[in-house]
Design an enzyme around this catalytic site. Structure first.
Site, PDB file in Angstrom:
ATOM      1  N   GLU A 205       0.842  -1.204   0.000  1.00 61.61           N
ATOM      2  CA  GLU A 205       0.000   0.000   0.000  1.00 61.61           C
ATOM      3  C   GLU A 205       0.872   1.247   0.000  1.00 61.61           C
ATOM      4  O   GLU A 205       0.662   2.183  -0.773  1.00 61.61           O
ATOM      5  CB  GLU A 205      -0.900   0.029   1.250  1.00 61.61           C
ATOM      6  CG  GLU A 205      -2.152  -0.792   1.158  1.00 61.61           C
ATOM      7  CD  GLU A 205      -3.035  -0.611   2.384  1.00 61.61           C
ATOM      8  OE1 GLU A 205      -4.085  -1.266   2.433  1.00 61.61           O
ATOM      9  OE2 GLU A 205      -2.678   0.180   3.285  1.00 61.61           O
TER      10      GLU A 205
ATOM     11  N   GLY B 203     -32.893  31.716 -11.701  1.00 56.76           N
ATOM     12  CA  GLY B 203     -31.864  31.591 -12.727  1.00 56.76           C
ATOM     13  C   GLY B 203     -30.666  32.505 -12.585  1.00 56.76           C
ATOM     14  O   GLY B 203     -29.818  32.544 -13.486  1.00 56.76           O
TER      15      GLY B 203
ATOM     16  N   GLY C 180     -28.450  32.283 -10.044  1.00 58.87           N
ATOM     17  CA  GLY C 180     -27.342  31.596  -9.372  1.00 58.87           C
ATOM     18  C   GLY C 180     -27.435  31.539  -7.858  1.00 58.87           C
ATOM     19  O   GLY C 180     -26.425  31.366  -7.180  1.00 58.87           O
ATOM     20  N   LYS C 181     -28.655  31.645  -7.316  1.00 60.05           N
ATOM     21  CA  LYS C 181     -28.812  31.605  -5.853  1.00 60.05           C
ATOM     22  C   LYS C 181     -28.385  30.254  -5.292  1.00 60.05           C
ATOM     23  O   LYS C 181     -27.655  30.184  -4.294  1.00 60.05           O
ATOM     24  CB  LYS C 181     -30.273  31.889  -5.458  1.00 60.05           C
ATOM     25  CG  LYS C 181     -30.791  33.248  -5.875  1.00 60.05           C
ATOM     26  CD  LYS C 181     -32.159  33.534  -5.312  1.00 60.05           C
ATOM     27  CE  LYS C 181     -33.211  32.520  -5.740  1.00 60.05           C
ATOM     28  NZ  LYS C 181     -33.443  32.506  -7.210  1.00 60.05           N
ATOM     29  N   THR C 182     -28.817  29.165  -5.939  1.00 60.96           N
ATOM     30  CA  THR C 182     -28.470  27.818  -5.461  1.00 60.96           C
ATOM     31  C   THR C 182     -26.971  27.576  -5.582  1.00 60.96           C
ATOM     32  O   THR C 182     -26.338  27.013  -4.678  1.00 60.96           O
ATOM     33  CB  THR C 182     -29.240  26.746  -6.257  1.00 60.96           C
ATOM     34  OG1 THR C 182     -30.638  26.963  -6.088  1.00 60.96           O
ATOM     35  CG2 THR C 182     -28.888  25.349  -5.760  1.00 60.96           C
TER      36      THR C 182
END
Length: 279
Positions: free
Chosen positions: A90, A222, A224-226
């Site tokens: 590893e 639309g 761009g809040k989210t």
């Protein structure tokens, strides 16, 4: 004019895990490894941990793939780590990914001295010596492992003897992982968000204002809040014990059984199974 390519020019594999944990199960599975893994889960750090209790001599291809597709490898060096051929394979792959893809590698020296890991001395050296006896016919492989141990032990990491207890050690490791991930995610999430930098900064300043516990983002659809809320959440969620993000509350309410069902999901996400019937 042709130029020589560096190791970092290699195409980085798709990231599937934020952290890969490398450890010796006999030494640490029920100690620091379990505590660290639980802390990573609480902070929603996607972590790969090998839960197989029995390991054979050969490392599985899927495990090598998991290492390659991880952003950060955390190596928990313990007294029994060099006694395992599996662990050393590893480690060899982790160092390879560091050199080839610039993977972040963070060593944790758990009840072993970094210099003993680096030079295979003390109890760590004794364990490695036992392994050497088994594979004296493959000197090239042994040398690769010695080099990997030296290279990994030379990296900046965490020494358990510098912490008053294991909880403090775990907290510091988690904070460092979050810092590394936050720096990376802030670059990823903002590099294509033209014109949102000032809004992100404004919201962060509001959240740091004394007495403010809620911030609303208002505007037409639309704009761009989210996206803005997602970026801010991803930048700060690591500062809290628990966090939960619902992207489309109206749609979630319609799909679920209403506010009561939503509150159940929220409390379960924040409290786990501690209070399963809280309303």
């Amino acid at each position: 004019m042709a130029s020589s390519s560096s190791s970092s020019s290699s195409i980085t594999p798709k990231i599937e895990y934020e952290v890969f944990l490398s450890f010796c199960g006999v030494d640490t599975r029920k100690k620091i490894t379990s505590h660290l893994y639980e802390a990573f889960c609480q902070k929603k750090i996607k972590t790969f941990i090998d839960d197989n209790l029995i390991r054979g001599e050969e490392i599985s291809p899927s495990l090598l793939t998991a290492i390659e597709h991880s952003k950060i490898s955390v190596i928990i060096f313990s007294k029994g780590y060099p006694a395992s051929r599996w662990c050393l394979k590893e480690l060899e792959e982790i160092v390879k990914c560091k050199n080839k893809y610039d993977q972040i590698v963070i060593p944790v020296f758990y009840e072993v001295d970094p210099s003993n890991v680096r030079n295979q001395m003390g109890d760590f050296g004794i364990a490695f010596g036992e392994l050497e006896k088994r594979f004296m016919d493959d000197l090239e492989m042994l040398q690769r492992w010695r080099t990997a141990l030296r290279d990994a032990a030379n990296l900046s990491g965490f020494d358990s003897k510098n912490y008053r207890n294991e909880a403090s050690l775990v907290n510091n490791i988690v904070d460092e992982i979050l810092r590394r991930l936050d720096y990376d995610s802030s670059i990823i999430h903002t590099k294509n968000l033209v014109g949102l930098d000032s809004s992100i900064e404004e919201i962060e300043n509001l959240l740091c204002t004394k007495g403010v516990c809620k911030v609303g983002i208002w505007g037409i659809r639309g704009i761009g809040k989210t996206t803005l809320a997602t970026v801010v959440f991803n930048k700060i969620f690591g500062q809290f014990e628990v966090s939960y993000f619902i992207e489309n509350i109206r749609e979630e309410l319609e799909k679920s059984g209403g506010l009561n069902d939503m509150s159940q999901k929220l409390s379960h996400a924040l409290l786990g199974d501690i209070h399963p019937n809280i309303w």
